[in-house]
Design a protein around this motif. Structure first.
Motif, PDB file in Angstrom:
ATOM      1  N   ILE A   1       0.321 -12.009 -42.592  1.00  0.00           N
ATOM      2  CA  ILE A   1       0.345 -12.360 -41.164  1.00  0.00           C
ATOM      3  C   ILE A   1       1.773 -12.405 -40.656  1.00  0.00           C
ATOM      4  N   ALA A   2       2.677 -12.954 -41.495  1.00  0.00           N
ATOM      5  CA  ALA A   2       4.081 -12.988 -41.083  1.00  0.00           C
ATOM      6  C   ALA A   2       4.584 -11.562 -40.880  1.00  0.00           C
TER       7      ALA A   2
ATOM      8  N   ILE B   1       8.962  -6.968 -33.106  1.00  0.00           N
ATOM      9  CA  ILE B   1       9.948  -5.913 -33.009  1.00  0.00           C
ATOM     10  C   ILE B   1       9.469  -4.821 -32.055  1.00  0.00           C
ATOM     11  N   ARG B   2       8.166  -4.621 -32.023  1.00  0.00           N
ATOM     12  CA  ARG B   2       7.660  -3.510 -31.221  1.00  0.00           C
ATOM     13  C   ARG B   2       7.704  -3.798 -29.725  1.00  0.00           C
ATOM     14  N   ILE B   3       7.501  -5.073 -29.316  1.00  0.00           N
ATOM     15  CA  ILE B   3       7.482  -5.308 -27.873  1.00  0.00           C
ATOM     16  C   ILE B   3       8.880  -5.076 -27.324  1.00  0.00           C
ATOM     17  N   ARG B   4       8.895  -4.487 -26.148  1.00  0.00           N
ATOM     18  CA  ARG B   4      10.197  -4.194 -25.541  1.00  0.00           C
ATOM     19  C   ARG B   4      10.748  -5.466 -24.931  1.00  0.00           C
TER      20      ARG B   4
ATOM     21  N   ALA C   1      12.139 -14.730 -42.280  1.00  0.00           N
ATOM     22  CA  ALA C   1      12.256 -13.421 -41.632  1.00  0.00           C
ATOM     23  C   ALA C   1      11.649 -13.477 -40.233  1.00  0.00           C
ATOM     24  N   PHE C   2      10.509 -14.119 -40.125  1.00  0.00           N
ATOM     25  CA  PHE C   2       9.850 -14.205 -38.819  1.00  0.00           C
ATOM     26  C   PHE C   2      10.741 -14.935 -37.818  1.00  0.00           C
ATOM     27  N   MET C   3      11.308 -16.061 -38.237  1.00  0.00           N
ATOM     28  CA  MET C   3      12.136 -16.839 -37.311  1.00  0.00           C
ATOM     29  C   MET C   3      13.397 -16.074 -36.941  1.00  0.00           C
TER      30      MET C   3
END
Lengths: 782, 139, 125
Positions: A757-758, A766-769, C89-91
């Motif tokens: 999920i992470a 990362i994908r959203i602009r 990494a997420f943060m």
């Protein structure tokens, strides 16, 4: 036979809910004619309850039910005696007429099905309320009536006035419901009974308790809010925003009487004390007068009726509080009479509104010739309300004066209040019934004519019932009034009053009422202006107080929210870690569990080296002047930890830590090099010192806790289990791995799901602009 | 970081590391190792390959999207747990084939597949994170 | 050994809390990284320490022949390492995107959800 009767009662109690479920569908298929079908449900229940009349009138009390939540002592149990039976008959009998009336009143409304559904839901709730034996069941149904009332008042939810009235009614009666619950729990705690029948059988246990006053105030808090007693009366007139069938049904005939029902129900167990006999007549009398006076001030037919309803409820509470034999009989008679005439008058007001397009009493007139049936229903109901023979209302009023006639100062006061209230109601009742129908014909917004049968059937039936019950009063007394008075009073009672007047004080008081009523009626326009002027002079009332309370609540919530959610991250963190420090130290100090001073550790030199490298790495992170140094320092302390794992017999951890630290440094470098940031600390010195203190305390706390824990004994049960069985049953020599993939497999499954999920979340981020910061929307003007 | 030497050595380094990661994964039940560690080694291998030669060669070499690998891993782990349903034992109970399956001395078990699933999840997720960040670096 | 590690763990916590209390996202991220190690070491030390004997059953035996390191905290910490890395990494990416959107790494400037001049909610019904 007994079994099948119980089952039938159970289904009768559920039937309204079933009908509510099918109502929208039926309305879609049949339009407004669905009313005929849906009215069958209350009619059938009415018939079912009439079968109890015989048994109950002979003095029996029927209790039965099923276990619902046995662990909590909650049963679906009902108690049918004279009181609840009368209520049940009123609810279902008037209910059937109301359903028919709604069919005509809301004909063609796009949400008529929803309306049927709500009103049937309410019927189920109200029916459940009056027959409940169990305290919690009573409370659940009590709140359910509040909620359905909210839905019905707010039925026309596009208007702000409706929404306000709905919220107001819910807030007032809902809070009252909580008070009721608290009161019931106090009663349950004192008597050990969770049911009304148990309470009634417990004798004077409650009266003698030290908690009597607490319980009484809490219970009356529920009853007074529900029954709109002064000063909680304000929600009831506002509830007139609801469609008229609702006003006729909930806000005159049934729901608002729930509080009166509760008071009557509790009378045998909690009445007959000084407190009871003071509070109830006092509040009831005040309500009676306030309601009567305010009713005169109104010009809207529904509001006039609403305020007289407030007055009537006050009268009922006052009578119940008096508690004498006549007072109880009067309360029983008046309750039945009121439900009939007030329900009828409300429906008449609705018919006038529906057919003439206005319900302002000063704007209609001379409708008698255009709407003869409605006019006659109105007249009959008004005669009953005025307490004139040969109506049921007359019996009730005579009995009231029997009850209040007395020579003590208290009773004279009560008599005066009753007299004034009755005269006011007399005047308003006739104003509603006469002004629109007699006099000159006025131009109305709609061209008035007689409504369809669905509209006039209800009021006419109720008005005629008012005559019939009075004429056959001996039968009614035996079947309904006497058992009801018995249930309220707790001792066998017999009501004998009939339409034939007896010479005496009550008759004189009746005549006086009529004279005063006629006088008020003749000068009603002048009085109206006078009262309006007085109210304007006072300028404040509970209704405005409610608005102020709600506004204050919102302001206070906003203030508290902005105080706690101030949006400053560093303060959030500071509070969190201060709390952490307190949580670490407080238990150790309180329980005297501080660790013993440890011996200086005797370590091989390479272990010292590694620990010192780790600490140097840590220090370097804090004092690093540029970000690359900081990242590399983070890596150093991470690798040092990996080496510590290796030295302490944890090769798996060590490998994992090495890999993770490597990857951390790589991705940190990848991200950080893209940010043009200055990693140095810009905090002022004072703030830095404070943060250091918090951080230092946390660190010290963890050290002390860990020292204490490692100085204590260690339970190796689980570790021994894993060591013993790892190879024998799980065929693995690496115990750590066996724990991960076998013994604790489900945990690991969850953990790899988290990892995945992470990964997904990062990919999405990362994908959203990136977009520009949205301008905060301006808040609404205050 | 894209130097010639690093660029030429990276594919070999990566293949060696992936091979090693599989070795670590399979020995994990009896020696230090296992799915988590193996997965991390393989993920670092791909990250190195990405840094050295750019992200697109890594994506081509992987054939599948890393998150798809991760999903397949989670599915493998879950299914290996479901096998126990066939033997009327609780979810995730370890099951072993008789010794010497297909004539080879090899512990063939549902637990092995569970660990392979863990490996794939870690490889997929972390490679996906690393590649995504490297991609931003190169654009 | 426990004593030495207890003090080390305390230092790890102190440094990570100090970093977390700062207003700069970078420093907070570094603090998160250190906090992970601090917690892992804490759990590990709680399970008691034993030098250089990994929890592996020697070939030919069915139970460990001698006292070995406690395997339970090792299993807990192993997954914790991987998960804390995922979280880290997420943060990191979240902080990066926040910086791109808001143009600042100062937490005082990141107030889109809780703006400083928040208006009162509507007072009508």
């Amino acid at each position: 036979m007994e079994q099948s009767s119980d089952a039938l009662t159970f289904f009768a109690l559920l039937l309204p809910f079933a009908a509510a479920a099918v109502a929208p569908l039926a309305t879609r298929l049949m339009g407004h004619r669905a009313a005929w079908l849906l009215a069958l449900a209350p009619a059938l229940i009415f018939l079912h309850f009439t079968t109890f009349l015989d048994e109950v009138s002979s003095g029996a009390t029927i209790t039965a039910g099923y276990a619902w939540i046995p662990a909590l002592g909650v049963d679906f149990a009902w108690l049918i005696d004279g009181l609840s039976l009368t209520f049940a008959l009123l609810i279902t009998g008037i209910g059937a007429l109301i359903v028919l009336y709604s069919g005509g009143y809301l004909k063609g409304h796009e949400h008529q099905g929803r309306f049927f559904s709500f009103i049937l839901l309410f019927m189920g709730a109200m029916l459940g309320l009056v027959v409940s034996d169990n305290f919690l069941m009573l409370f659940v149904f009590w709140e359910l009536t509040s909620i359905t009332s909210f839905l019905l008042i707010g039925f026309d939810h596009r208007r702000e006035a409706s929404r306000r009235a709905a919220i107001q009614a819910l807030a007032v009666t809902g809070l009252g419901g909580l008070s009721l619950l608290a009161g019931l729990l106090v009663v349950a705690g004192v008597t050990g009974e969770m049911s009304l029948s148990g309470l009634l059988g417990s004798g004077g246990a409650m009266r003698d308790s030290a908690l009597y006053a607490t319980a009484l105030v809490l219970l009356l808090g529920g009853a007074f809010t529900k029954s709109a007693q002064f000063p909680f009366h304000f929600w009831l007139p506002n509830a007139m925003e609801a469609p008229t069938p609702v006003s006729a049904y909930l806000h005159s005939a049934t729901m608002v009487k729930a509080g009166v029902y509760l008071v009557m129900r509790l009378n045998p167990a909690m009445g007959d004390t000084v407190m009871w006999a003071t509070i109830l007549p006092l509040f009831g009398g005040a309500t009676l007068l306030v309601g009567g006076v305010l009713a005169v001030r109104q010009t809207d037919l529904k509001l006039m009726l609403a305020y007289t309803t407030v007055a009537s409820l006050g009268l009922l509470v006052m009578l119940t509080g008096l508690g004498s034999e006549h007072a109880v009989a009067a309360a029983a008679l008046y309750l039945v009479a009121h439900s009939m005439f007030k329900g009828a008058l409300f429906m008449v007001a609705g018919v006038i509104d529906h057919e003439a397009g206005t319900r302002d009493v000063t704007k209609v007139g001379g409708l008698r010739r255009l709407m003869p049936v409605t006019a006659s229903a109105a007249m009959l109901a008004a005669i009953s309300m005025g307490g004139l023979p040969p109506m049921f209302g007359f019996l009730a009023k005579e009995e009231i004066y029997y009850a209040t006639a007395g020579a003590t100062p208290w009773l004279i006061l009560v008599t005066l209040a009753a007299l004034a209230g009755n005269a006011l109601m007399f005047a308003v009742g006739f104003a509603v019934a006469i002004k629109p129908f007699f006099g000159v014909e006025r131009e109305t917004p709609k061209h008035a004519h007689e409504g369809p049968v669905l509209l006039w059937l209800g009021p006419l039936a109720l008005a005629v019932a008012g005559v019939a019950t009075a004429l056959f009063s001996n039968v009614v007394h035996v079947l309904v009034s006497s058992p009801m008075a018995t249930a309220i009073g707790g001792i066998p009672a017999e009501i004998t009053i009939s339409v034939v007047p007896h010479i005496g004080v009550p008759l004189a008081l009746s005549l006086l009422t009529i004279v005063a009523g006629v006088a008020i009626y003749r000068s009603i326009d002048r009085l109206r202006e006078m009262i309006a002027g007085m109210l304007a002079a006072i300028g404040w009332g509970p209704d405005r107080g409610f608005d102020q309370a709600i506004r204050g609540l919102i302001r206070a919530s906003a203030a508290i929210t902005s105080a706690i959610h101030h949006g400053r991250m560093d303060v959030y963190m500071g509070v969190t870690f201060t709390a952490t420090a307190v949580a670490l130290f407080a238990p150790m100090i309180v329980y005297g569990e501080l660790p013993a001073w440890p011996a200086f550790p005797d370590l091989p030199f390479y272990e010292w080296t590694i620990i010192i490298i780790a600490l140097i790495g840590l220090a370097a992170i804090v004092i690093a002047k540029d970000r690359l140094t900081a990242i590399v320092s983070l890596g150093i302390q991470g690798f040092a930890v990996a080496v510590i794992f290796m030295l302490l017999g944890a090769p798996d951890l060590s490998f994992t830590q090495f890999m993770v630290e490597t990857l951390s440094v790589v991705i940190l470098a990848l991200v950080m090099t893209r940010l043009r940031l200055d990693p140095t600390d810009h905090r002022p010195l004072g703030e830095k010192l404070l943060d250091m203190a918090i951080a230092g305390t946390c660190g010290l706390g963890f050290t002390l806790m860990l020292l204490r824990v490692t100085q204590g004994t260690f339970d190796r049960t689980l570790s021994d289990f894993f060591e013993q069985w790892s190879y024998t049953i799980a065929h693995g020599r690496n115990i750590v791995n066996v724990i991960l993939v076998d013994f604790r497999g489900v945990d690991t499954l969850g953990e790899i799901a988290v990892v995945m999920i992470a990964g997904l979340a990062i990919l999405a981020l990362i994908r959203i602009r990136p977009r520009a910061v949205p301008e905060p929307k301006p808040g609404p003007e205050l | 970081m894209r130097t010639v030497i690093f660029g030429s050595i990276a594919p070999y380094l990566t293949s060696l590391m992936v091979l090693f990661s599989v070795f670590v994964l399979l020995r994990g039940h009896n020696e230090p190792g296992g799915g988590f560690i193996g997965g991390l080694i393989a993920a670092s291998a791909f990250a190195i390959y990405g840094i050295a030669c750019g992200v697109s060669p890594v994506r081509r070499a992987l054939r599948f999207h890393p998150m798809a690998i991760s999903g397949a891993g989670l599915l493998t782990s879950a299914l290996s747990g479901l096998v126990s349903l066939g033997y009327a034992t609780p979810f995730l109970t370890g099951l072993w084939a008789p010794e010497g399956f297909m004539g080879i001395e090899f512990a063939f078990s549902s637990v092995l597949f569970f660990d392979i699933g863990v490996y794939l999840v870690v490889v997929g997720s972390i490679t996906s994170i690393a590649l995504a960040l490297e991609e931003r670096e190169s654009d | 050994m426990e004593t030495a590690l207890s003090v080390t763990v305390g230092c790890f916590f102190a440094i990570s809390v100090y970093l977390l209390l700062s207003k700069h996202v970078i420093r907070i991220m570094l603090g998160v990284g250190v906090l992970g190690n601090a917690v892992n070491l804490l759990i590990f030390t709680n399970g008691r320490l034993l030098r250089e004997v990994p929890p592996i059953i020697a070939p030919g035996m069915s139970t460990p022949a001698m006292e070995i390191a406690n395997p339970l905290p090792q299993a807990l910490v192993l997954t914790a390492i991987v998960i804390s890395f995922s979280l880290f990494a997420f943060m990191l990416v979240l902080a990066f995107r926040a910086y791109q959107s808001l143009g600042t790494d100062d937490t005082d400037g990141m107030r889109v959800a809780e703006p400083a001049d928040e208006k009162l909610p509507p007072l009508g019904y």
